[in-house]
Design a protein around this motif. Structure first.
Motif, PDB file in Angstrom:
ATOM      1  N   ARG A  24       0.839  -1.204   0.000  1.00  0.00           N
ATOM      2  CA  ARG A  24       0.000   0.000   0.000  1.00  0.00           C
ATOM      3  C   ARG A  24       0.875   1.255   0.000  1.00  0.00           C
ATOM      4  O   ARG A  24       0.585   2.226  -0.694  1.00  0.00           O
ATOM      5  N   GLN A  25       1.935   1.237   0.770  1.00  0.00           N
ATOM      6  CA  GLN A  25       2.859   2.371   0.800  1.00  0.00           C
ATOM      7  C   GLN A  25       3.486   2.576  -0.585  1.00  0.00           C
ATOM      8  O   GLN A  25       3.585   3.698  -1.069  1.00  0.00           O
ATOM      9  N   ALA A  26       3.902   1.494  -1.221  1.00  0.00           N
ATOM     10  CA  ALA A  26       4.472   1.584  -2.564  1.00  0.00           C
ATOM     11  C   ALA A  26       3.417   2.089  -3.552  1.00  0.00           C
ATOM     12  O   ALA A  26       3.722   2.910  -4.421  1.00  0.00           O
ATOM     13  N   PHE A  27       2.177   1.617  -3.410  1.00  0.00           N
ATOM     14  CA  PHE A  27       1.078   2.072  -4.266  1.00  0.00           C
ATOM     15  C   PHE A  27       0.955   3.591  -4.203  1.00  0.00           C
ATOM     16  O   PHE A  27       0.852   4.264  -5.231  1.00  0.00           O
ATOM     17  N   ARG A  28       0.964   4.122  -3.004  1.00  0.00           N
ATOM     18  CA  ARG A  28       0.825   5.576  -2.843  1.00  0.00           C
ATOM     19  C   ARG A  28       2.000   6.316  -3.481  1.00  0.00           C
ATOM     20  O   ARG A  28       1.815   7.338  -4.147  1.00  0.00           O
TER      21      ARG A  28
ATOM     22  N   THR B 174       7.850  -5.855  -4.311  1.00  0.00           N
ATOM     23  CA  THR B 174       9.129  -5.902  -5.013  1.00  0.00           C
ATOM     24  C   THR B 174       8.929  -5.075  -6.269  1.00  0.00           C
ATOM     25  O   THR B 174       8.006  -5.331  -7.042  1.00  0.00           O
ATOM     26  N   VAL B 175       9.767  -4.086  -6.429  1.00  0.00           N
ATOM     27  CA  VAL B 175       9.638  -3.140  -7.536  1.00  0.00           C
ATOM     28  C   VAL B 175      10.871  -3.237  -8.426  1.00  0.00           C
ATOM     29  O   VAL B 175      11.997  -3.342  -7.937  1.00  0.00           O
ATOM     30  N   PHE B 176      10.631  -3.189  -9.719  1.00  0.00           N
ATOM     31  CA  PHE B 176      11.697  -3.148 -10.716  1.00  0.00           C
ATOM     32  C   PHE B 176      11.547  -1.846 -11.483  1.00  0.00           C
ATOM     33  O   PHE B 176      10.425  -1.428 -11.794  1.00  0.00           O
ATOM     34  N   ILE B 177      12.655  -1.203 -11.785  1.00  0.00           N
ATOM     35  CA  ILE B 177      12.648  -0.025 -12.648  1.00  0.00           C
ATOM     36  C   ILE B 177      13.454  -0.375 -13.886  1.00  0.00           C
ATOM     37  O   ILE B 177      14.639  -0.708 -13.786  1.00  0.00           O
ATOM     38  N   ASP B 178      12.768  -0.344 -15.005  1.00  0.00           N
ATOM     39  CA  ASP B 178      13.381  -0.736 -16.278  1.00  0.00           C
ATOM     40  C   ASP B 178      14.080  -2.091 -16.173  1.00  0.00           C
ATOM     41  O   ASP B 178      15.182  -2.286 -16.683  1.00  0.00           O
ATOM     42  N   GLY B 179      13.445  -3.028 -15.472  1.00  0.00           N
ATOM     43  CA  GLY B 179      13.954  -4.386 -15.379  1.00  0.00           C
ATOM     44  C   GLY B 179      14.969  -4.645 -14.289  1.00  0.00           C
ATOM     45  O   GLY B 179      15.393  -5.775 -14.091  1.00  0.00           O
ATOM     46  N   VAL B 180      15.348  -3.610 -13.543  1.00  0.00           N
ATOM     47  CA  VAL B 180      16.345  -3.749 -12.475  1.00  0.00           C
ATOM     48  C   VAL B 180      15.631  -3.612 -11.132  1.00  0.00           C
ATOM     49  O   VAL B 180      14.863  -2.672 -10.924  1.00  0.00           O
ATOM     50  N   VAL B 181      15.901  -4.550 -10.234  1.00  0.00           N
ATOM     51  CA  VAL B 181      15.227  -4.509  -8.938  1.00  0.00           C
ATOM     52  C   VAL B 181      15.581  -3.209  -8.205  1.00  0.00           C
ATOM     53  O   VAL B 181      16.729  -2.771  -8.186  1.00  0.00           O
ATOM     54  N   TYR B 182      14.562  -2.587  -7.642  1.00  0.00           N
ATOM     55  CA  TYR B 182      14.701  -1.337  -6.894  1.00  0.00           C
ATOM     56  C   TYR B 182      14.845  -1.688  -5.419  1.00  0.00           C
ATOM     57  O   TYR B 182      14.022  -2.405  -4.860  1.00  0.00           O
ATOM     58  N   LEU B 183      15.896  -1.179  -4.791  1.00  0.00           N
ATOM     59  CA  LEU B 183      16.165  -1.515  -3.387  1.00  0.00           C
ATOM     60  C   LEU B 183      15.979  -0.333  -2.440  1.00  0.00           C
ATOM     61  O   LEU B 183      16.301  -0.427  -1.264  1.00  0.00           O
ATOM     62  N   GLY B 184      15.437   0.758  -2.956  1.00  0.00           N
ATOM     63  CA  GLY B 184      15.254   1.957  -2.137  1.00  0.00           C
ATOM     64  C   GLY B 184      13.997   1.919  -1.294  1.00  0.00           C
ATOM     65  O   GLY B 184      13.285   0.918  -1.221  1.00  0.00           O
ATOM     66  N   ARG B 185      13.733   3.055  -0.682  1.00  0.00           N
ATOM     67  CA  ARG B 185      12.549   3.209   0.168  1.00  0.00           C
ATOM     68  C   ARG B 185      11.311   3.377  -0.701  1.00  0.00           C
ATOM     69  O   ARG B 185      11.398   3.808  -1.840  1.00  0.00           O
ATOM     70  N   TYR B 186      10.169   3.090  -0.113  1.00  0.00           N
ATOM     71  CA  TYR B 186       8.905   3.214  -0.840  1.00  0.00           C
ATOM     72  C   TYR B 186       8.218   4.521  -0.495  1.00  0.00           C
ATOM     73  O   TYR B 186       7.132   4.550   0.063  1.00  0.00           O
ATOM     74  N   ASP B 187       8.905   5.606  -0.851  1.00  0.00           N
ATOM     75  CA  ASP B 187       8.309   6.928  -0.766  1.00  0.00           C
ATOM     76  C   ASP B 187       8.537   7.602  -2.110  1.00  0.00           C
ATOM     77  O   ASP B 187       9.433   7.224  -2.874  1.00  0.00           O
ATOM     78  N   ALA B 188       7.714   8.584  -2.400  1.00  0.00           N
ATOM     79  CA  ALA B 188       7.745   9.212  -3.728  1.00  0.00           C
ATOM     80  C   ALA B 188       9.086   9.830  -4.044  1.00  0.00           C
ATOM     81  O   ALA B 188       9.596   9.689  -5.162  1.00  0.00           O
ATOM     82  N   ALA B 189       9.704  10.513  -3.078  1.00  0.00           N
ATOM     83  CA  ALA B 189      10.982  11.192  -3.334  1.00  0.00           C
ATOM     84  C   ALA B 189      12.067  10.184  -3.712  1.00  0.00           C
ATOM     85  O   ALA B 189      12.828  10.409  -4.668  1.00  0.00           O
ATOM     86  N   SER B 190      12.175   9.089  -2.983  1.00  0.00           N
ATOM     87  CA  SER B 190      13.194   8.076  -3.273  1.00  0.00           C
ATOM     88  C   SER B 190      12.953   7.419  -4.615  1.00  0.00           C
ATOM     89  O   SER B 190      13.886   7.200  -5.397  1.00  0.00           O
ATOM     90  N   LEU B 191      11.707   7.097  -4.878  1.00  0.00           N
ATOM     91  CA  LEU B 191      11.360   6.465  -6.135  1.00  0.00           C
ATOM     92  C   LEU B 191      11.636   7.395  -7.311  1.00  0.00           C
ATOM     93  O   LEU B 191      12.237   6.995  -8.313  1.00  0.00           O
TER      94      LEU B 191
END
Length: 174
Positions: A40-44, A153-170
């Motif tokens: 849910r946090q990632a969704f937001r 688990t989030v991927f950005i352009d096929g690479v796993v994202y290991l950061g925080r699930y907030d808008a600024a980090s993403l």
């Protein structure tokens, strides 16, 4: 690393995956669980980034219901897929995250009604083989990636994202 041990992310299937945004945009792909507070946090965060970077981000959602710890996760995923069969995946997707504390069968039926879906069809579809197959496909692609162990688990352009699930980090990672 040997070729057979490299993580493999199944490519976005335009006919199969739930995707929104331009095909030319940076791709954020999430494996999520509708009952997971971190999903849910990632969704937001993703929703915020999509709005902020409108036209430059493509978002793809795949199911990874953690049924061992979230008893309503599979049912919620099935509700989203049943809604998809009536062209309402994204509306149901958003409702499920906004109302994460209410995922019982009666709640899911109420959401279908609120979205103007054919509720008897919704009920048939969410327990049907096609919906189960669709969710199983997402879970299998998650496991095949060797990167998905939980949600989100989030991927950005096929690479796993290991950061925080907030808008600024993403946003910074994009």
């Amino acid at each position: 690393m040997p070729e057979d041990l490299r993580p493999v992310l199944a490519p976005v299937g335009e006919e199969v995956d739930h995707a929104r945004g331009p095909t030319s945009g940076r791709v954020i792909l999430e494996y999520g669980d509708y009952e997971c507070p971190n999903s849910r946090q990632a969704f937001r965060a993703i929703e915020y980034v999509e709005q902020e970077l409108s036209g430059r981000v493509r978002f793809v959602f795949r199911h990874f219901p953690l049924v061992q710890i979230h008893p309503h996760a599979f049912g919620a995923a099935a509700a989203a897929e049943a809604a998809a069969l009536q062209d309402s995946f994204w509306a149901m997707h958003e409702l499920l995250f906004h109302r994460q504390e209410a995922l019982e069968d009666d709640d899911l039926r109420q959401y279908a009604y609120e979205l103007g879906l054919d509720v008897p069809r919704f009920d048939r579809d969410r327990v049907g083989a096609d919906v189960r197959r669709r969710i199983r496909r997402d879970v299998e692609t998650a496991l095949a990636s060797r990167e998905v162990r939980g949600t989100p688990t989030v991927f950005i352009d096929g690479v796993v994202y290991l950061g925080r699930y907030d808008a600024a980090s993403l946003r910074a990672s994009l």
